[in-house]
Write an enzyme that holds these catalytic residues in place. Sequence first.
Site, PDB file in Angstrom:
ATOM      1  CB  ILE A  29      -0.997  -0.015   1.197  1.00 27.14           C
ATOM      2  CG1 ILE A  29      -1.836   1.272   1.229  1.00 27.14           C
ATOM      3  CG2 ILE A  29      -0.313  -0.258   2.537  1.00 27.14           C
ATOM      4  CD1 ILE A  29      -3.047   1.214   2.153  1.00 27.14           C
ATOM      5  CB  THR A  30       1.388   4.075  -2.274  1.00 27.53           C
ATOM      6  OG1 THR A  30       0.112   4.401  -2.832  1.00 27.53           O
ATOM      7  CG2 THR A  30       2.104   3.094  -3.188  1.00 27.53           C
ATOM      8  N   GLY A  31       0.980   5.496   0.504  1.00 27.09           N
ATOM      9  CA  GLY A  31       0.222   6.526   1.215  1.00 27.09           C
ATOM     10  C   GLY A  31      -0.428   6.019   2.483  1.00 27.09           C
ATOM     11  CB  ALA A  32      -0.119   3.069   4.529  1.00 30.46           C
ATOM     12  N   GLY A  68      -3.810   9.661   6.904  1.00 30.44           N
ATOM     13  CA  GLY A  68      -5.143   9.707   6.302  1.00 30.44           C
ATOM     14  C   GLY A  68      -5.792   8.363   5.991  1.00 30.44           C
ATOM     15  CE1 TYR A  86      -6.170  14.991  -5.890  1.00 27.75           C
ATOM     16  CE2 TYR A  86      -8.481  15.614  -6.067  1.00 27.75           C
ATOM     17  CZ  TYR A  86      -7.499  14.796  -5.538  1.00 27.75           C
ATOM     18  OH  TYR A  86      -7.832  13.783  -4.669  1.00 27.75           O
TER      19      TYR A  86
HETATM   20  N1  LIG Z   1      -9.174  13.551   1.637  1.00 28.76           N
HETATM   21  C1  LIG Z   1     -10.144  13.568   0.713  1.00 28.76           C
HETATM   22  O1  LIG Z   1     -11.210  14.216   0.869  1.00 28.76           O
HETATM   23  C2  LIG Z   1      -9.987  12.767  -0.552  1.00 28.76           C
HETATM   24  C3  LIG Z   1     -11.092  12.715  -1.435  1.00 28.76           C
HETATM   25  C4  LIG Z   1     -10.965  11.985  -2.597  1.00 28.76           C
HETATM   26  C5  LIG Z   1      -9.776  11.305  -2.865  1.00 28.76           C
HETATM   27  N2  LIG Z   1      -8.729  11.393  -2.010  1.00 28.76           N
HETATM   28  C6  LIG Z   1      -7.488  10.651  -2.345  1.00 28.76           C
HETATM   29  O2  LIG Z   1      -7.159   9.828  -1.240  1.00 28.76           O
HETATM   30  C7  LIG Z   1      -5.771   9.514  -1.289  1.00 28.76           C
HETATM   31  C8  LIG Z   1      -5.188   9.638   0.099  1.00 28.76           C
HETATM   32  O3  LIG Z   1      -5.272  10.984   0.505  1.00 28.76           O
HETATM   33  P1  LIG Z   1      -5.575  11.416   2.009  1.00 28.76           P
HETATM   34  O4  LIG Z   1      -6.817  12.211   1.996  1.00 28.76           O
HETATM   35  O5  LIG Z   1      -5.463  10.280   2.930  1.00 28.76           O
HETATM   36  O6  LIG Z   1      -4.380  12.479   2.228  1.00 28.76           O
HETATM   37  P2  LIG Z   1      -3.156  12.519   3.248  1.00 28.76           P
HETATM   38  O7  LIG Z   1      -3.611  12.408   4.649  1.00 28.76           O
HETATM   39  O8  LIG Z   1      -2.391  13.737   2.850  1.00 28.76           O
HETATM   40  O9  LIG Z   1      -2.325  11.203   2.892  1.00 28.76           O
HETATM   41  C9  LIG Z   1      -1.652  11.123   1.667  1.00 28.76           C
HETATM   42  C10 LIG Z   1      -0.666   9.987   1.717  1.00 28.76           C
HETATM   43  O10 LIG Z   1       0.049   9.987   0.471  1.00 28.76           O
HETATM   44  C11 LIG Z   1       1.428  10.101   0.756  1.00 28.76           C
HETATM   45  N3  LIG Z   1       2.125  10.852  -0.284  1.00 28.76           N
HETATM   46  C12 LIG Z   1       1.843  12.093  -0.765  1.00 28.76           C
HETATM   47  N4  LIG Z   1       2.752  12.461  -1.679  1.00 28.76           N
HETATM   48  C13 LIG Z   1       3.632  11.436  -1.779  1.00 28.76           C
HETATM   49  C14 LIG Z   1       4.799  11.226  -2.535  1.00 28.76           C
HETATM   50  N5  LIG Z   1       5.285  12.140  -3.384  1.00 28.76           N
HETATM   51  N6  LIG Z   1       5.445  10.053  -2.406  1.00 28.76           N
HETATM   52  C15 LIG Z   1       5.012   9.114  -1.526  1.00 28.76           C
HETATM   53  N7  LIG Z   1       3.915   9.253  -0.774  1.00 28.76           N
HETATM   54  C16 LIG Z   1       3.238  10.416  -0.892  1.00 28.76           C
HETATM   55  C17 LIG Z   1       1.508  10.829   2.081  1.00 28.76           C
HETATM   56  O11 LIG Z   1       2.781  10.622   2.681  1.00 28.76           O
HETATM   57  P3  LIG Z   1       3.313  11.556   3.888  1.00 28.76           P
HETATM   58  O12 LIG Z   1       2.724  10.986   5.138  1.00 28.76           O
HETATM   59  O13 LIG Z   1       4.799  11.399   3.800  1.00 28.76           O
HETATM   60  O14 LIG Z   1       2.839  12.952   3.610  1.00 28.76           O
HETATM   61  C18 LIG Z   1       0.367  10.169   2.819  1.00 28.76           C
HETATM   62  O15 LIG Z   1       0.747   8.918   3.326  1.00 28.76           O
HETATM   63  C19 LIG Z   1      -5.164  10.463  -2.323  1.00 28.76           C
HETATM   64  O16 LIG Z   1      -4.938   9.747  -3.517  1.00 28.76           O
HETATM   65  C20 LIG Z   1      -6.250  11.498  -2.562  1.00 28.76           C
HETATM   66  O17 LIG Z   1      -6.200  12.012  -3.859  1.00 28.76           O
HETATM   67  C21 LIG Z   1      -8.804  12.116  -0.844  1.00 28.76           C
END
Ligand SMILES: NC(=O)c1ccc[n+]([C@@H]2O[C@H](COP(=O)([O-])OP(=O)(O)OC[C@H]3O[C@@H](n4cnc5c(N)ncnc54)[C@H](OP(=O)(O)O)[C@@H]3O)[C@@H](O)[C@H]2O)c1
Length: 306
Positions: free
Chosen positions: A21-24, A27, A189
């Site tokens: 999993i990426t981004g774990a 959030g 985006y």
């Molecule tokens: N939040 C919303 O309302 C929402 C709605 C629709 C879709 N999404 C999607 O949900 C997904 C997760 O987002 P989230 O809301 O959970 O945001 P988040 O809390 O900012 O988490 C984002 C995750 O992605 C990682 N990440 C960001 N840039 C990266 C990079 N260059 N290389 C490696 N890892 C990276 C972050 O790592 P770090 O911990 O190091 O920052 C973090 O683990 C995203 O794809 C976003 O587009 C979110």
Amino acid sequence: MNVNKETAVLPWTIRNKYVLITGATNGIGLAAAHVLAKDGARLGLIARNKDRALAVAEEIRRESGLSHVHIDIFIADMGSLHSVKRAAEEILHKCPRIDVLINNAGAFYVHRCLSEDHFEMTWAVNHLGPFLLTTLLLDRLKENGESRIIFTSSHGHKMVRNGIDYEDLDGSRLYSPFRKFLGGANVRYGETKLANLLNTVELAKRLQGTGVSVNCFDPGLVSTNFNMNNGFLAKITMACMKPFSRTPEKGAETLVWLAESPELTGQSGNYYRDMILGITSKAAQDPESAARLWEISEHQINSVFS
Ligand SMILES: NC(=O)c1ccc[n+]([C@@H]2O[C@H](COP(=O)([O-])OP(=O)(O)OC[C@H]3O[C@@H](n4cnc5c(N)ncnc54)[C@H](OP(=O)(O)O)[C@@H]3O)[C@@H](O)[C@H]2O)c1
């Protein structure tokens, strides 16, 4: 809806499955990783920050009460193709089996910036990095009777009325002062989240009959660290949206369901929201655009490695 004919002999269960999993580290992905570990998955966290990933692994072990839970850590900045390639090579070396690949990491950049490979950063992190990671791991995923790929997309894909502007992949038009004023960064985006959807459609077509399914989902509006990299105004905006947002745990529900549910065996090429099929935009249902995106993405990646 695209339904693969091939079905596994035993009903799918996440117990002992290897989930990358990426981004774990924050959030939605972090919330999903907690549940997956509790439900018996072995995890591979792909993160850009090693200390943060180690802390997350510790937190998962502590909170699940399972000190022995298997968690590997791989370091990759999804915005750097060389970094993604290095991580994929390490994964292939270390993991004889991959059952689930979750492409969840994502970001939003209100100001235009370029990745080290000279791609616009939102495009690089949200689309090109996951595209490369997935294609490099495909053969390993195909070695099992059944495996799953999941993309975290977004309802934001609907911000793109006429499909991805393939003539502006570097975002210079979208981020021009006038377009930016009209929300060009949001459209960029949206393009990347549309790319996740089109990639799901194209991959499902290419993977028919292999036992590998690919689906994506919209988590809804979720209160996370998302958009916190964009300065004071963005932080205020996110704070104002918090009362209308879901918790990360709620946002992760469909992701966990896509990874765990036995009833999804054979389902591929779909977009879900709240564990039911979601309605996609017209632009997301364009197979020609999906095929074109694949070709262009390969071309962009080859331009870096050739
Ligand atoms: N939040 C919303 O309302 C929402 C709605 C629709 C879709 N999404 C999607 O949900 C997904 C997760 O987002 P989230 O809301 O959970 O945001 P988040 O809390 O900012 O988490 C984002 C995750 O992605 C990682 N990440 C960001 N840039 C990266 C990079 N260059 N290389 C490696 N890892 C990276 C972050 O790592 P770090 O911990 O190091 O920052 C973090 O683990 C995203 O794809 C976003 O587009 C979110």
